[in-house]
Design an enzyme around this catalytic site. Structure first.
Site, PDB file in Angstrom:
ATOM      1  N   GLY A  32       0.849  -1.191   0.000  1.00 59.67           N
ATOM      2  CA  GLY A  32       0.000   0.000   0.000  1.00 59.67           C
ATOM      3  C   GLY A  32       0.879   1.233   0.000  1.00 59.67           C
ATOM      4  O   GLY A  32       2.104   1.152   0.189  1.00 59.67           O
ATOM      5  N   SER A  39       2.689  -0.458   8.442  1.00 63.39           N
ATOM      6  CA  SER A  39       3.474  -0.707   9.667  1.00 63.39           C
ATOM      7  C   SER A  39       2.556  -0.811  10.877  1.00 63.39           C
ATOM      8  O   SER A  39       2.736  -1.713  11.723  1.00 63.39           O
ATOM      9  CB  SER A  39       4.454   0.441   9.930  1.00 63.39           C
ATOM     10  N   SER A 106       6.115  -1.868  -1.930  1.00 63.64           N
ATOM     11  CA  SER A 106       6.154  -2.875  -3.022  1.00 63.64           C
ATOM     12  C   SER A 106       5.183  -2.478  -4.139  1.00 63.64           C
ATOM     13  O   SER A 106       4.163  -3.133  -4.331  1.00 63.64           O
ATOM     14  CB  SER A 106       5.894  -4.289  -2.491  1.00 63.64           C
TER      15      SER A 106
HETATM   16  N1  LIG Z   1      10.565   8.482  -2.922  1.00 62.89           N
HETATM   17  C1  LIG Z   1       9.969   7.742  -1.968  1.00 62.89           C
HETATM   18  N2  LIG Z   1       8.847   7.026  -2.266  1.00 62.89           N
HETATM   19  C2  LIG Z   1       8.257   6.288  -1.311  1.00 62.89           C
HETATM   20  N3  LIG Z   1       8.698   6.197  -0.017  1.00 62.89           N
HETATM   21  C3  LIG Z   1       9.810   6.892   0.318  1.00 62.89           C
HETATM   22  C4  LIG Z   1      10.479   7.681  -0.634  1.00 62.89           C
HETATM   23  N4  LIG Z   1      11.557   8.258  -0.025  1.00 62.89           N
HETATM   24  C5  LIG Z   1      11.550   7.829   1.252  1.00 62.89           C
HETATM   25  N5  LIG Z   1      10.502   7.012   1.473  1.00 62.89           N
HETATM   26  C6  LIG Z   1      10.265   6.315   2.756  1.00 62.89           C
HETATM   27  O1  LIG Z   1      10.651   4.960   2.519  1.00 62.89           O
HETATM   28  C7  LIG Z   1       9.577   4.073   2.789  1.00 62.89           C
HETATM   29  C8  LIG Z   1       9.297   3.168   1.580  1.00 62.89           C
HETATM   30  O2  LIG Z   1      10.264   2.183   1.476  1.00 62.89           O
HETATM   31  P1  LIG Z   1       9.895   0.767   0.858  1.00 62.89           P
HETATM   32  O3  LIG Z   1      11.124  -0.077   0.981  1.00 62.89           O
HETATM   33  O4  LIG Z   1       8.646   0.276   1.481  1.00 62.89           O
HETATM   34  O5  LIG Z   1       9.609   1.169  -0.665  1.00 62.89           O
HETATM   35  S1  LIG Z   1       9.509   0.227  -1.940  1.00 62.89           S
HETATM   36  O6  LIG Z   1       8.732  -0.963  -1.561  1.00 62.89           O
HETATM   37  O7  LIG Z   1      10.860  -0.126  -2.370  1.00 62.89           O
HETATM   38  O8  LIG Z   1       8.817   1.052  -2.956  1.00 62.89           O
HETATM   39  C9  LIG Z   1       8.356   4.903   3.064  1.00 62.89           C
HETATM   40  O9  LIG Z   1       7.856   4.320   4.257  1.00 62.89           O
HETATM   41  P2  LIG Z   1       6.314   4.116   4.559  1.00 62.89           P
HETATM   42  O10 LIG Z   1       5.809   5.523   4.744  1.00 62.89           O
HETATM   43  O11 LIG Z   1       6.314   3.324   5.845  1.00 62.89           O
HETATM   44  O12 LIG Z   1       5.663   3.383   3.439  1.00 62.89           O
HETATM   45  C10 LIG Z   1       8.847   6.316   3.253  1.00 62.89           C
HETATM   46  O13 LIG Z   1       8.890   6.613   4.621  1.00 62.89           O
HETATM   47  N1  LIG Z   2      -7.527   1.694  10.484  1.00 60.41           N
HETATM   48  C1  LIG Z   2      -6.244   2.080  10.452  1.00 60.41           C
HETATM   49  N2  LIG Z   2      -5.285   1.201  10.143  1.00 60.41           N
HETATM   50  C2  LIG Z   2      -3.996   1.583  10.105  1.00 60.41           C
HETATM   51  N3  LIG Z   2      -3.543   2.846  10.336  1.00 60.41           N
HETATM   52  C3  LIG Z   2      -4.472   3.772  10.660  1.00 60.41           C
HETATM   53  C4  LIG Z   2      -5.849   3.433  10.713  1.00 60.41           C
HETATM   54  N4  LIG Z   2      -6.527   4.550  11.024  1.00 60.41           N
HETATM   55  C5  LIG Z   2      -5.607   5.529  11.166  1.00 60.41           C
HETATM   56  N5  LIG Z   2      -4.364   5.082  10.961  1.00 60.41           N
HETATM   57  C6  LIG Z   2      -3.124   5.896  11.062  1.00 60.41           C
HETATM   58  O1  LIG Z   2      -2.522   5.977   9.774  1.00 60.41           O
HETATM   59  C7  LIG Z   2      -1.100   6.100   9.912  1.00 60.41           C
HETATM   60  C8  LIG Z   2      -0.458   4.974   9.081  1.00 60.41           C
HETATM   61  O2  LIG Z   2       0.950   5.098   9.166  1.00 60.41           O
HETATM   62  P1  LIG Z   2       1.923   3.881   8.938  1.00 60.41           P
HETATM   63  O3  LIG Z   2       1.425   2.685   9.667  1.00 60.41           O
HETATM   64  O4  LIG Z   2       3.309   4.359   9.239  1.00 60.41           O
HETATM   65  O5  LIG Z   2       1.736   3.623   7.361  1.00 60.41           O
HETATM   66  P2  LIG Z   2       2.746   2.933   6.330  1.00 60.41           P
HETATM   67  O6  LIG Z   2       3.568   1.938   7.094  1.00 60.41           O
HETATM   68  O7  LIG Z   2       1.855   2.310   5.310  1.00 60.41           O
HETATM   69  O8  LIG Z   2       3.577   4.073   5.778  1.00 60.41           O
HETATM   70  C9  LIG Z   2      -0.780   5.975  11.396  1.00 60.41           C
HETATM   71  O9  LIG Z   2      -0.617   7.273  11.916  1.00 60.41           O
HETATM   72  C10 LIG Z   2      -2.053   5.299  11.967  1.00 60.41           C
HETATM   73  O10 LIG Z   2      -2.277   5.631  13.308  1.00 60.41           O
END
Ligand SMILES: Nc1ncnc2c1ncn2[C@@H]1O[C@H](COP(=O)(O)OS(=O)(=O)O)[C@@H](OP(=O)(O)O)[C@H]1O
Ligand SMILES: Nc1ncnc2c1ncn2[C@@H]1O[C@H](COP(=O)(O)OP(=O)(O)O)[C@@H](O)[C@H]1O
Length: 197
Positions: A32, A39, A106
């Site tokens: 997603g 996370s 991903s």
């Molecule tokens: N350009 C760019 N695009 C997307 N995300 C970015 C980027 N730069 C840094 N970040 C941070 O890195 C997390 C994504 O890393 P991933 O290893 O999950 O990415 S991927 O699956 O290889 O696309 C992602 O973490 P999540 O927010 O937990 O998804 C971001 O915090």
């Molecule tokens: N139903 C829900 N499920 C998961 N996260 C939620 C939900 N509702 C609100 N949130 C909030 O959305 C944010 C998601 O962040 P995070 O888990 O770091 O996302 P990702 O790992 O996809 O980047 C958190 O601040 C979390 O508290």
């Protein structure tokens, strides 16, 4: 490069490791957008599974992008390699008998399909954390969307880098409509239906 590398037969079999654990190995592959809840939900599920005595391991950016994959960035090529390596690591953990949770954007279907093919039939369970971009951007837990909008971060998923949603996930979670607890319940139900638990 591997033509002179010979497989060694292990003295403890995959079946023996599985029997010791008391549950089936599996890979719960969360996918997603950034901020969708991967996370949060993987952590909440892992807490629940720990209470149930299930042996889990969560692979996420903290333990992978700071270590094994610290040489990789966010170009399409680097993301492909990121997911390939994570798939191989998940396979090793599942082979050890563990229930693996992975929390990575991903973004590409082909890469997720490659991981599925790497694993024994039925072990890959794709969990689509289906949170719309507008909601992820509203949450912006790390302030990254704001940086992406101002051009401080380039190739940000959903803004100027693609995200290909799963076509037939094992489970789709709507985090706008379902609470964290409801999402956890749905995942536990899936694991029971698939006879992982
Ligand atoms: N350009 C760019 N695009 C997307 N995300 C970015 C980027 N730069 C840094 N970040 C941070 O890195 C997390 C994504 O890393 P991933 O290893 O999950 O990415 S991927 O699956 O290889 O696309 C992602 O973490 P999540 O927010 O937990 O998804 C971001 O915090
Ligand atoms: N139903 C829900 N499920 C998961 N996260 C939620 C939900 N509702 C609100 N949130 C909030 O959305 C944010 C998601 O962040 P995070 O888990 O770091 O996302 P990702 O790992 O996809 O980047 C958190 O601040 C979390 O508290």
């Amino acid at each position: 490069m591997t033509e002179n590398v010979v497989w060694h037969r292990h003295s403890v079999s995959e079946q023996q490791r599985r029997a010791l654990k008391g549950h089936e190995p599996s890979v719960l592959w969360f996918t997603g957008l950034s901020g969708s809840g991967k996370s949060t939900l993987a952590n909440a599920l892992e807490r629940r599974l720990a209470q149930m005595g299930v042996h889990t391991y969560l692979l996420d950016g903290d333990n992978v992008r700071h270590g094994l994959n610290r040489d990789l960035g966010f170009s399409d090529t680097d993301r492909v390699e990121n997911i390939r390596r994570i798939g191989e690591v998940a396979k090793l953990f599942a082979d050890a008998g563990t229930l693996v949770l992975t929390a990575f954007i991903s973004p590409f279907r082909a890469d997720r399909a490659l991981v599925e093919q790497l694993l024994p039939q039925g072990q890959f369970l794709e969990i689509f954390v289906d949170t719309p971009l507008a909601e992820c951007e509203r949450r912006d837990p790390k302030g990254l969307y704001q940086k992406a909008r101002t051009g401080e971060i380039r190739h940000f998923t959903g803004i100027d880098s693609d995200y290909e949603p799963p076509l037939a996930p094992a489970l789709r979670l709507d985090t706008k409509a379902q609470s964290i607890e409801e999402c956890v319940e749905a995942m536990v139900t899936l694991l029971k239906q698939r006879q992982v638990l």
